[in-house]
Structure formats: structure tokens, C-alpha cells
Design an enzyme around this catalytic site. Structure first.
Site, mmCIF file in Angstrom:
data_model
loop_
_atom_site.group_PDB
_atom_site.id
_atom_site.type_symbol
_atom_site.label_atom_id
_atom_site.label_comp_id
_atom_site.label_asym_id
_atom_site.label_seq_id
_atom_site.Cartn_x
_atom_site.Cartn_y
_atom_site.Cartn_z
ATOM 1 N N GLN A 98 -19.308 15.221 -1.304
ATOM 2 C CA GLN A 98 -18.983 14.861 -2.678
ATOM 3 C C GLN A 98 -18.203 16.049 -3.360
ATOM 4 O OE1 GLN A 98 -21.620 13.647 -5.955
ATOM 5 N NE2 GLN A 98 -20.264 11.564 -6.053
ATOM 6 N N TYR A 185 -18.407 13.174 -15.682
ATOM 7 C CA TYR A 185 -17.809 14.361 -15.294
ATOM 8 C C TYR A 185 -16.335 14.562 -15.719
ATOM 9 C CZ TYR A 185 -22.762 15.385 -13.953
ATOM 10 O OH TYR A 185 -23.833 15.601 -13.887
HETATM 11 C C1 LIG Z 1 -31.988 12.988 -8.346
HETATM 12 C C2 LIG Z 1 -30.608 12.463 -8.633
HETATM 13 C C3 LIG Z 1 -29.457 13.178 -8.382
HETATM 14 C C4 LIG Z 1 -28.112 12.462 -8.349
HETATM 15 N N1 LIG Z 1 -27.009 13.051 -8.128
HETATM 16 C C5 LIG Z 1 -25.845 12.795 -8.224
HETATM 17 C C6 LIG Z 1 -24.688 13.337 -7.658
HETATM 18 O O1 LIG Z 1 -24.845 14.359 -7.462
HETATM 19 N N2 LIG Z 1 -23.389 12.611 -7.667
HETATM 20 C C7 LIG Z 1 -23.549 11.460 -8.033
HETATM 21 O O2 LIG Z 1 -22.188 10.772 -7.917
HETATM 22 N N3 LIG Z 1 -24.559 10.688 -8.180
HETATM 23 C C8 LIG Z 1 -25.655 11.317 -8.502
HETATM 24 N N4 LIG Z 1 -26.877 10.670 -8.722
HETATM 25 C C9 LIG Z 1 -26.739 8.806 -8.675
HETATM 26 C C10 LIG Z 1 -27.172 8.124 -7.389
HETATM 27 O O3 LIG Z 1 -25.969 8.543 -6.588
HETATM 28 C C11 LIG Z 1 -27.234 6.843 -7.501
HETATM 29 O O4 LIG Z 1 -26.137 6.356 -8.007
HETATM 30 C C12 LIG Z 1 -28.497 6.395 -8.709
HETATM 31 O O5 LIG Z 1 -29.523 7.035 -8.303
HETATM 32 C C13 LIG Z 1 -28.514 5.110 -8.549
HETATM 33 O O6 LIG Z 1 -29.228 4.361 -7.599
HETATM 34 P P1 LIG Z 1 -30.726 4.194 -6.937
HETATM 35 O O7 LIG Z 1 -30.999 3.301 -8.060
HETATM 36 O O8 LIG Z 1 -30.824 3.680 -5.623
HETATM 37 O O9 LIG Z 1 -31.312 5.562 -7.182
HETATM 38 C C14 LIG Z 1 -28.179 11.237 -8.486
HETATM 39 C C15 LIG Z 1 -29.384 10.621 -8.963
HETATM 40 C C16 LIG Z 1 -30.399 10.901 -8.934
HETATM 41 C C17 LIG Z 1 -31.746 10.046 -8.720
#
Ligand SMILES: Cc1cc2nc3c(=O)[nH]c(=O)nc-3n(C[C@H](O)[C@H](O)[C@H](O)COP(=O)(O)O)c2cc1C
Length: 366
Positions: A98, A185
């Protein structure tokens, strides 16, 4: 076989199942913002995902908003990431990097020569922190500052930084890249019409102007490494980091969807922010997006096996992204396939630290 576990081809990338590991910042990079053997072990453990999207990896020093996140702009960082791509490929997995520029979600102490942070306009993100050294020199959440607006010439350099980073990613052995245009961002700071009131061709009332930078980056990266290796992540109606509703919001996102549709990308990846504490993508918008964008679509945010299967069956997406379940279940595919129970993740170790809460979550055993 259940659809979630069937193979799929997205652009140049062939994957063995439709479970996508969503990008997650874990803030455990080494000195010099390099991924290392610990990073490689973490992703190796999760290589049975159809595709891993790595944590955001900054494309330049300017694009950096957090201590301990990995970059992809210098040789040391390319070498560091090679350990990860080799480890994942040895286990038969696929992985894309990414590409991240945080824009105004940063602090001068993270910038070259403590320079001012940048965005579409010189407006601070209220109630928003990045992660930097605090007044006592200790790492922690630090309020972001007022950025300056990028000049047109500088916008050209940012596009080139994405290209440089994408080429580095391919040299490091990645199967492709995901352009991070979501979650508040830089690229979303241009797309959002509440924020971006620039008066040139990159902003203002015109939807075309506000989506221009995201498309220029997409085109430049596609040209450099191939559209079949290029994906992009969007958060329609995103509200993280002080993003607000604006007039014509739906039209902006649908115009972007249509424009991306014409580009034959490997994928578009939607981030639903509800489980990140913001609002969900509005009911019914997914179908409109799907009609406007004909290519491979990933959706992430709050899925479990059952809702993922239902989403695929309805045709709302081709692939499902899982975030937090992947933190604590390295063998998520096998667990879902066999209906084995999942381990809950510990929020305290999401960001920063060591192997604890990172590579020590066990594989399932009866
Ligand atoms: C600890 C953490 C770090 C994350 N870092 C990013 C990231 O670097 N880039 C991004 O696009 N989304 C990031 N996200 C969002 C996740 O990609 C995802 O869209 C979000 O957790 C929702 O999915 P879930 O309900 O399955 O956790 C992050 C989420 C979490 C929990």
C-alpha cells in the site's frame, strides 16, 4: 465449494481464494523506517490469504505521518521489504504494497528539516493526531499542525514520488501496489469538496478537479508498472481525520468510479469506516458504485465469514477484505473454511512494540 474459497484473477494477479488481508499499520518498522525479519514473519504467517495488502508504506519523507511505519522510497527500505515478499511467495501467497502519503496528518518533526506539512489547502485537521515525539521526546500521539497547500509544481513531484515508490515496490518483489486514496490522507484531502476549495485545476466545486490528482497518480503508476498490477483504495463518504459531508458528495465518488472503470486496474478496494468509528458507506451506495465501476471490487469493514459469503452471493463485491480478524488469526482462511473459532485481537498491541500481539497469535489447534 463456498465462493469465498474459490480462485480469482485480478489483472495480472492470480489468487487462490477471495479472502483479502486488509492493509493495517502496525508501527513496528525498524530504524530508517525499514520492514525487517519480524515484518516478514508476520506476513509469512498470513500468506494463505488470497491476497495480502500491506500496511501503508510512505512514498517519501513528506508522506510520513507516524513514527515506526515503513517506507518504500530508498534502497534500504526496498531490501527490507524483499524479506517479506520472499517469505510470502515461498508459501505460495500474493502480496501488494500500500502506497501512502498522509498529507496534513503529520507533524514537522517527522518532515525533512522540520518542514511544514502539506495538503490540498492550508487547513488543519481538527481533533486529529499523528504519531511523533512529544515535548518530552517520547513517542506518542501529537496533534497535527496547519499544513501549507501544495503548489502545482509540487503536485507534479508528488505524482513522481508515487511512481518512484511503485517501481521500488516491484523491485522489492511485490505483485503490485494499492494506492491509498482513503481514510483522510492526502488523496482524499484533494477529493473531499468540503476541504478542497483550491481555485486551480486541482480543486474547487468541480468534481473533475478534485479527483484529478487521484487519477493522475493512478495513471502514472499504471504506466510505470502496468494497470494489471495497480489497485486503489477509496473510502466513499469517508469521515476520518476531520473530513466532512459536502454538496455533490455522491456524484464525486461515482464520477471517480466511472473514471477508474475505464482504466482496467487490478482492483478498486472500498474501505467502510464504520468499524473504525466513523459512519458506514450509506445504504444503497454500494450498488450505485458497482454499476459505475465494472472491474474487480474489494470491500472491507466489519465482515465475518457469513456476511462475506452473503456479500459475494449478492454480487456486491468480488473479494472481501478482513482487517482486525487478521491481526489475531494468521490462519483466518483455514479457520473460516473449517468453521473453527476465531481469536479476538488485543487493541493494546495494535500499534508499536515487539513480537507480542504481532507474530505470537497462534494457529488453530484442536
Ligand atoms: C490497527 C489498524 C491499522 C490500520 N491501518 C490501515 C492502513 O495502513 N491503511 C488502510 O487503508 N487502512 C488501515 N486500516 C483499516 C483496515 O484496512 C480496515 O479497513 C478496517 O480495519 C475495517 O475492517 P475490519 O472491520 O475487518 O477490521 C487499519 C485498521 C486497523 C484496525
Amino acid at each position: 465449494m463456498e465462493q469465498l474459497f474459490t480462485p480469482y484473477k485480478m489483472g495480472d494477479i492470480e489468487i487462490s481464494n477471495r479472502v483479502i488481508m486488509a492493509p493495517m499499520t502496525r508501527s513496528r518498522a525498524n530504524k530508517g523506517d525499514t520492514a525487517d525479519t519480524l515484518t516478514a514473519e508476520y506476513y509469512r504467517q498470513r500468506a494463505s490469504a488470497g491476497l495480502i495488502v500491506t500496511e501503508g508504506s510512505q512514498i517519501s519523507v513528506q508522506g510520513r505521518g507516524y513514527l515506526f511505519t515503513p517506507g518504500i522510497y530508498n534502497e534500504e527500505q526496498v531490501k527490507g521489504w524483499e524479506l517479506t515478499t520472499r517469505a510470502v511467495h515461498e508459501k505460495g501467497g500474493k502480496i501488494v504494497l500500500q502506497l501512502w502519503h498522509v498529507g496534513r496528518i503529520s507533524h514537522p518533526t517527522l518532515q525533512e528539516n522540520h518542514g511544514v506539512t502539506v495538503s490540498s489547502v492550508a487547513v488543519k485537521a481538527e481533533n486529529s493526531t499523528c504519531y511523533a515525539l512529544d515535548e518530552n521526546g517520547k513517542p506518542g500521539p501529537v496533534p497535527v499542525v496547519t499544513p501549507r497547500a501544495l503548489s502545482i509544481e509540487e503536485i507534479g513531484s508528488v505524482v513522481q514520488d508515487y511512481v518512484h515508490a511503485a517501481k521500488n515496490a516491484i523491485r522489492a518483489g511485490f505483485d503490485g501496489v494499492e494506492i491509498h486514496a482513503a481514510n483522510g490522507y492526502l488523496l482524499e484531502q484533494f477529493i473531499n469538496g468540503g476541504l478542497n476549495i483550491r481555485e486551480d485545476q486541482y480543486g474547487g466545486q468541480s468534481h473533475e478537479n478534485r479527483i484529478r490528482l487521484a487519477l493522475e497518480v493512478t495513471d502514472a503508476v499504471s504506466q510505470a508498472i502496468g494497470a494489471g498490477k495497480t489497485g486503489i483504495r477509496l473510502a466513499p463518504f469517508g469521515r476520518l481525520f476531520d473530513m466532512h459531508a459536502f454538496e455533490g458528495e455522491e456524484d464525486t465518488w461515482l464520477m471517480l468510479a466511472e473514471q477508474l472503470s475505464a482504466r482496467n486496474l487490478a482492483f478498486v478496494h472500498l474501505s467502510d469506516q464504520q468499524t473504525l468509528g466513523a459512519q458506514a458507506i450509506p445504504e444503497g451506495f454500494g450498488t450505485k458504485f458497482r454499476n459505475a465501476y465494472k472491474g474487480t471490487l474489494i470491500i472491507a469493514g466489519g465482515f465475518d465469514k457469513q456476511s462475506a459469503q452473503a456479500c459475494l452471493a449478492k454480487g456486491d463485491a468480488d473479494l472481501i477484505g478482513f482487517g482486525r480478524p487478521y491481526i489475531s488469526n494468521p490462519d483466518l482462511v483455514e479457520r473460516m473454511k473449517n468453521d473453527w473459532p476465531l481469536t479476538e485481537p488485543d487493541r493494546a498491541t495494535f500499534y508499536g512494540g515487539t513480537e507480542y500481539g504481532y507474530t505470537d497469535y497462534p494457529f488453530y489447534s484442536k
